[in-house]
Design an enzyme around this catalytic site. Structure first.
Site, PDB file in Angstrom:
ATOM      1  N   HIS A  72       0.853  -1.191   0.000  1.00  0.00           N
ATOM      2  CA  HIS A  72       0.000   0.000   0.000  1.00  0.00           C
ATOM      3  C   HIS A  72       0.885   1.236   0.000  1.00  0.00           C
ATOM      4  O   HIS A  72       1.687   1.417   0.901  1.00  0.00           O
ATOM      5  CB  HIS A  72      -0.892   0.028   1.246  1.00  0.00           C
ATOM      6  CG  HIS A  72      -2.014  -0.955   1.203  1.00  0.00           C
ATOM      7  ND1 HIS A  72      -2.893  -1.024   0.147  1.00  0.00           N
ATOM      8  CD2 HIS A  72      -2.413  -1.886   2.083  1.00  0.00           C
ATOM      9  CE1 HIS A  72      -3.778  -1.976   0.396  1.00  0.00           C
ATOM     10  NE2 HIS A  72      -3.499  -2.520   1.551  1.00  0.00           N
ATOM     11  N   TYR A 202      -9.115   4.781   7.242  1.00  0.00           N
ATOM     12  CA  TYR A 202      -9.421   5.060   8.652  1.00  0.00           C
ATOM     13  C   TYR A 202     -10.505   6.123   8.718  1.00  0.00           C
ATOM     14  O   TYR A 202     -10.325   7.208   8.150  1.00  0.00           O
ATOM     15  CB  TYR A 202      -8.171   5.565   9.374  1.00  0.00           C
ATOM     16  CG  TYR A 202      -7.089   4.507   9.555  1.00  0.00           C
ATOM     17  CD1 TYR A 202      -7.020   3.763  10.722  1.00  0.00           C
ATOM     18  CD2 TYR A 202      -6.147   4.258   8.557  1.00  0.00           C
ATOM     19  CE1 TYR A 202      -6.040   2.791  10.901  1.00  0.00           C
ATOM     20  CE2 TYR A 202      -5.167   3.288   8.717  1.00  0.00           C
ATOM     21  CZ  TYR A 202      -5.123   2.558   9.898  1.00  0.00           C
ATOM     22  OH  TYR A 202      -4.162   1.603  10.066  1.00  0.00           O
ATOM     23  N   PRO A 294      -4.790  -1.094  18.378  1.00  0.00           N
ATOM     24  CA  PRO A 294      -4.456  -1.480  16.998  1.00  0.00           C
ATOM     25  C   PRO A 294      -4.508  -0.338  15.971  1.00  0.00           C
ATOM     26  O   PRO A 294      -4.112  -0.543  14.827  1.00  0.00           O
ATOM     27  CB  PRO A 294      -5.502  -2.556  16.671  1.00  0.00           C
ATOM     28  CG  PRO A 294      -6.613  -2.353  17.643  1.00  0.00           C
ATOM     29  CD  PRO A 294      -6.014  -1.771  18.873  1.00  0.00           C
ATOM     30  N   LYS A 298       0.651  -1.320  14.857  1.00  0.00           N
ATOM     31  CA  LYS A 298       2.039  -1.410  15.320  1.00  0.00           C
ATOM     32  C   LYS A 298       2.390  -2.663  16.124  1.00  0.00           C
ATOM     33  O   LYS A 298       3.571  -2.965  16.306  1.00  0.00           O
ATOM     34  CB  LYS A 298       2.371  -0.177  16.187  1.00  0.00           C
ATOM     35  CG  LYS A 298       2.480   1.112  15.408  1.00  0.00           C
ATOM     36  CD  LYS A 298       3.803   1.207  14.675  1.00  0.00           C
ATOM     37  CE  LYS A 298       3.820   2.255  13.604  1.00  0.00           C
ATOM     38  NZ  LYS A 298       3.638   1.736  12.243  1.00  0.00           N
ATOM     39  N   TYR A 386       3.673   5.851  10.364  1.00  0.00           N
ATOM     40  CA  TYR A 386       2.862   4.738   9.880  1.00  0.00           C
ATOM     41  C   TYR A 386       3.730   3.658   9.215  1.00  0.00           C
ATOM     42  O   TYR A 386       3.511   2.462   9.431  1.00  0.00           O
ATOM     43  CB  TYR A 386       1.782   5.238   8.906  1.00  0.00           C
ATOM     44  CG  TYR A 386       0.702   4.211   8.683  1.00  0.00           C
ATOM     45  CD1 TYR A 386      -0.274   3.996   9.643  1.00  0.00           C
ATOM     46  CD2 TYR A 386       0.685   3.421   7.536  1.00  0.00           C
ATOM     47  CE1 TYR A 386      -1.255   3.026   9.475  1.00  0.00           C
ATOM     48  CE2 TYR A 386      -0.291   2.448   7.361  1.00  0.00           C
ATOM     49  CZ  TYR A 386      -1.251   2.260   8.334  1.00  0.00           C
ATOM     50  OH  TYR A 386      -2.216   1.293   8.163  1.00  0.00           O
TER      51      TYR A 386
HETATM   52  P1  RFL Z   1       1.157 -13.359  20.605  1.00  0.00           P
HETATM   53  O1  RFL Z   1       0.805 -13.315  19.185  1.00  0.00           O
HETATM   54  O2  RFL Z   1       0.104 -13.118  21.620  1.00  0.00           O
HETATM   55  O3  RFL Z   1       1.861 -14.756  20.873  1.00  0.00           O
HETATM   56  C1  RFL Z   1       2.160 -15.206  22.180  1.00  0.00           C
HETATM   57  C2  RFL Z   1       2.215 -16.723  22.166  1.00  0.00           C
HETATM   58  O4  RFL Z   1       2.545 -17.203  23.464  1.00  0.00           O
HETATM   59  C3  RFL Z   1       1.681 -18.295  23.802  1.00  0.00           C
HETATM   60  N1  RFL Z   1       1.600 -18.372  25.283  1.00  0.00           N
HETATM   61  C4  RFL Z   1       2.279 -19.288  26.004  1.00  0.00           C
HETATM   62  N2  RFL Z   1       3.108 -20.267  25.644  1.00  0.00           N
HETATM   63  C5  RFL Z   1       3.627 -21.030  26.646  1.00  0.00           C
HETATM   64  N3  RFL Z   1       3.337 -20.842  27.969  1.00  0.00           N
HETATM   65  C6  RFL Z   1       2.489 -19.878  28.360  1.00  0.00           C
HETATM   66  N4  RFL Z   1       2.223 -19.708  29.656  1.00  0.00           N
HETATM   67  C7  RFL Z   1       1.934 -19.048  27.361  1.00  0.00           C
HETATM   68  N5  RFL Z   1       1.078 -17.980  27.388  1.00  0.00           N
HETATM   69  C8  RFL Z   1       0.896 -17.610  26.127  1.00  0.00           C
HETATM   70  C9  RFL Z   1       0.366 -17.934  23.142  1.00  0.00           C
HETATM   71  O5  RFL Z   1      -0.453 -19.086  22.953  1.00  0.00           O
HETATM   72  C10 RFL Z   1       0.865 -17.337  21.823  1.00  0.00           C
HETATM   73  O6  RFL Z   1       1.021 -18.321  20.821  1.00  0.00           O
HETATM   74  O7  RFL Z   1       2.316 -12.290  20.945  1.00  0.00           O
HETATM   75  P2  RFL Z   1       3.551 -11.789  20.031  1.00  0.00           P
HETATM   76  O8  RFL Z   1       4.299 -12.927  19.415  1.00  0.00           O
HETATM   77  O9  RFL Z   1       4.278 -10.816  20.888  1.00  0.00           O
HETATM   78  O10 RFL Z   1       2.860 -11.007  18.791  1.00  0.00           O
HETATM   79  C11 RFL Z   1       2.143  -9.810  18.996  1.00  0.00           C
HETATM   80  C12 RFL Z   1       1.022  -9.671  17.950  1.00  0.00           C
HETATM   81  O11 RFL Z   1       0.270 -10.865  17.947  1.00  0.00           O
HETATM   82  C13 RFL Z   1       0.111  -8.473  18.248  1.00  0.00           C
HETATM   83  O12 RFL Z   1       0.860  -7.371  18.682  1.00  0.00           O
HETATM   84  C14 RFL Z   1      -0.684  -8.031  16.984  1.00  0.00           C
HETATM   85  O13 RFL Z   1      -1.641  -8.999  16.635  1.00  0.00           O
HETATM   86  C15 RFL Z   1      -1.380  -6.694  17.224  1.00  0.00           C
HETATM   87  N6  RFL Z   1      -2.205  -6.246  16.091  1.00  0.00           N
HETATM   88  C16 RFL Z   1      -1.627  -5.631  14.994  1.00  0.00           C
HETATM   89  N7  RFL Z   1      -0.270  -5.484  14.908  1.00  0.00           N
HETATM   90  C17 RFL Z   1       0.295  -4.956  13.772  1.00  0.00           C
HETATM   91  O14 RFL Z   1       1.544  -4.810  13.743  1.00  0.00           O
HETATM   92  N8  RFL Z   1      -0.455  -4.573  12.683  1.00  0.00           N
HETATM   93  C18 RFL Z   1      -1.812  -4.698  12.688  1.00  0.00           C
HETATM   94  O15 RFL Z   1      -2.444  -4.405  11.667  1.00  0.00           O
HETATM   95  C19 RFL Z   1      -2.459  -5.203  13.881  1.00  0.00           C
HETATM   96  N9  RFL Z   1      -3.796  -5.353  13.940  1.00  0.00           N
HETATM   97  C20 RFL Z   1      -3.602  -6.417  16.144  1.00  0.00           C
HETATM   98  C21 RFL Z   1      -4.381  -5.940  15.041  1.00  0.00           C
HETATM   99  C22 RFL Z   1      -4.232  -7.037  17.221  1.00  0.00           C
HETATM  100  C23 RFL Z   1      -5.609  -7.175  17.240  1.00  0.00           C
HETATM  101  N10 RFL Z   1      -6.197  -7.845  18.356  1.00  0.00           N
HETATM  102  C24 RFL Z   1      -7.056  -8.950  18.216  1.00  0.00           C
HETATM  103  C25 RFL Z   1      -5.710  -7.591  19.678  1.00  0.00           C
HETATM  104  C26 RFL Z   1      -5.756  -6.067  15.059  1.00  0.00           C
HETATM  105  C27 RFL Z   1      -6.383  -6.656  16.165  1.00  0.00           C
HETATM  106  C28 RFL Z   1      -7.893  -6.717  16.155  1.00  0.00           C
HETATM  107  C1  PHB Z   2      -6.054  -5.156   9.923  1.00  0.00           C
HETATM  108  O1  PHB Z   2      -5.984  -5.334   8.693  1.00  0.00           O
HETATM  109  O2  PHB Z   2      -6.447  -6.047  10.694  1.00  0.00           O
HETATM  110  C2  PHB Z   2      -5.656  -3.852  10.490  1.00  0.00           C
HETATM  111  C3  PHB Z   2      -5.221  -2.834   9.634  1.00  0.00           C
HETATM  112  C4  PHB Z   2      -4.841  -1.610  10.170  1.00  0.00           C
HETATM  113  C5  PHB Z   2      -4.893  -1.411  11.533  1.00  0.00           C
HETATM  114  C6  PHB Z   2      -5.307  -2.428  12.393  1.00  0.00           C
HETATM  115  C7  PHB Z   2      -5.694  -3.655  11.860  1.00  0.00           C
HETATM  116  O3  PHB Z   2      -4.534  -0.213  12.045  1.00  0.00           O
END
Ligand code: RFL
Ligand code: PHB
Length: 391
Positions: A72, A202, A294, A298, A386
């Site tokens: 993008h 957004y 989110p 980041k 961004y």
């Molecule tokens: P995770 O992905 O939570 O992985 C942690 C892992 O540890 C396991 N675990 C354990 N394992 C062993 N023993 C235990 N006691 C344990 N407890 C937990 C879990 O099962 C899991 O497999 O953390 P990690 O690796 O630090 O990754 C972080 C990302 O997942 C998170 O920051 C992103 O998803 C956030 N996020 C976004 N980030 C972006 O950079 N760009 C985005 O567009 C974006 N959109 C989002 C998002 C998060 C969202 N939600 C649902 C919170 C959109 C949403 C809606």
């Molecule tokens: C997504 O595609 O899930 C998404 C995109 C942008 C954001 C957060 C989530 O800021």
């Protein structure tokens, strides 16, 4: 069992750290609480910074990302029912973000790890970490009903916000900073073409925030701000699509292709940082150490930059026999974390409707958005945050 680095958690942080260490010849084992099927089916992030893409390519897990990810060059801001493009590419000297789902990132990293024959323990229960204030830490867990122990030189806590690593640190050794937002995001994934295949949209609206994103040219991801008390069952697909349309400009609202949701969930919004990110021979990385709302996309990208710093520090320790990198890890990572926290907080504050806010607050948000889209300095500041600040 013994290894050099025990990694707790097979999310993006743990898998990417494992790949970076393996590439440098450093032995590591990942211990994960869930099954591999569960890990690879979680629907979360979608937007990758260039630095994150480069890291995935660098560890040999970027082939599908390069073929199927959608770059993008701009984002769009909708307010007062009008859409304005921010030319992220032009304003940052050619940088882009790439739409590619976290589900796919995890899948690719897991496949690369399996192909390299690296040890990953899935479905480990009762994981506990020990003696990280000594030269020989260990991890204990239960697998197939048997208690196992893994001894190691270092533990990397990549186990997310609800993991065991941060909560194993003595309370007095850490300081936590937190803001919980009084609303959530209702997200829908649907197999319909994205309304805006070239930009993430957004939206700011009196009824609340909205976001149009995508996973591919055939799969869309949309969000609307909702009360945090709402339950998913209250939101039919039709109610979701109607609400999304109301919050967009008329042209975009008209173009949206709707379809049955294949996933629907409500995510709470939180800003959180724990300091420091190192306790003796335990390091925290990714969501285990910090959470961003989110809005700035980041979270996953910060997890990637943390493990980039951490892998460099561990490589320095093993290959150059220097502790300087591990001693500086926390400070180095936190500098970047706080800048991303600031960006995610400010975009969240600018785009959402807060309970108790009124016409004045809405007018201030619209004035700021108008400034952002009409000032080159302001849109450059948004664009460079961004695409991701330099590592
Ligand atoms: P995770 O992905 O939570 O992985 C942690 C892992 O540890 C396991 N675990 C354990 N394992 C062993 N023993 C235990 N006691 C344990 N407890 C937990 C879990 O099962 C899991 O497999 O953390 P990690 O690796 O630090 O990754 C972080 C990302 O997942 C998170 O920051 C992103 O998803 C956030 N996020 C976004 N980030 C972006 O950079 N760009 C985005 O567009 C974006 N959109 C989002 C998002 C998060 C969202 N939600 C649902 C919170 C959109 C949403 C809606
Ligand atoms: C997504 O595609 O899930 C998404 C995109 C942008 C954001 C957060 C989530 O800021």
């Amino acid at each position: 069992m013994r290894t050099q680095v025990a990694i707790i958690g097979a999310g993006p942080a743990g898998l990417l750290l494992g790949a970076l260490l393996h590439k440098a010849g450093i032995d590591n084992v990942i211990i994960e609480r869930q099954s591999s099927a569960h890990v690879s089916s979680r629907i979360r992030a979608g937007i990758l910074e260039q630095g994150t893409v480069d890291m995935l390519v660098g560890v040999g897990a970027g082939q599908r990302l390069l073929a199927e990810g959608t770059p993008h060059r701009s984002i769009e801001l909708v307010f007062k029912n009008q859409r304005h493009a921010i030319d992220v590419h032009g304003l940052t000297g050619g940088k882009v973000v790439t739409a590619y789902g976290q589900t796919e990132v995890t899948h690719d990293l897991m496949a690369a790890r399996q192909a390299a024959g690296l040890a990953t323990v899935y479905e480990a229960s009762g994981v506990s970490i020990h003696d990280f204030d000594s030269p020989q830490p260990s991890v204990r867990y239960v697998q197939h009903g048997q208690i196992r122990q893994l001894t190691c030189d270092f533990i990397a806590g990549c186990d997310g916000f609800h993991g065991v690593c941060r909560s194993s640190v003595p309370k007095a050794a850490a300081t936590e900073f937190e803001r919980v937002y009084p609303f959530g995001w209702l997200g829908v994934l649907a197999d319909v073409p994205p309304v805006s295949p070239h930009a993430i949209v957004y939206g700011n609206h009196e009824r609340g925030f909205s976001l149009c994103s995508m996973r591919s040219l055939a799969r869309s991801r949309y969000y609307v701000q909702c009360p945090i008390e709402d339950k998913v069952a209250q939101w039919s697909d039709q109610a979701f699509w109607d609400e999304l349309r109301r919050r967009l400009d008329p042209e975009l609202a008209d173009r949206i292709v709707t379809g049955p949701s294949i996933e629907k969930s409500i995510a709470p919004l939180r800003s959180f940082v724990t300091e420091p990110m190192r306790f003796g021979r335990l390091f925290l990385a990714g969501d285990a150490a910090h959470i961003v709302p989110p809005t700035g996309a980041k979270g996953l990208n910060l997890a990637a930059s943390d493990v980039k710093y951490l892998s460099a520090a561990l490589i320095e320790f093993y290959l150059d026999k220097s502790s300087a990198g591990i001693d500086g890890y926390s400070q180095r990572a936190l500098r970047r974390v706080w800048k991303a926290e600031r960006f995610a907080w400010s975009l969240t504050t600018l785009m959402h409707r807060f309970p108790g806010s009124g016409g004045f607050d809405q007018k201030i948000q619209e004035a700021e958005l108008d400034y952002v889209v009409s000032s080159r300095a302001a849109s450059t500041a948004l664009a460079e945050n961004y695409v991701g600040l330099p590592l």
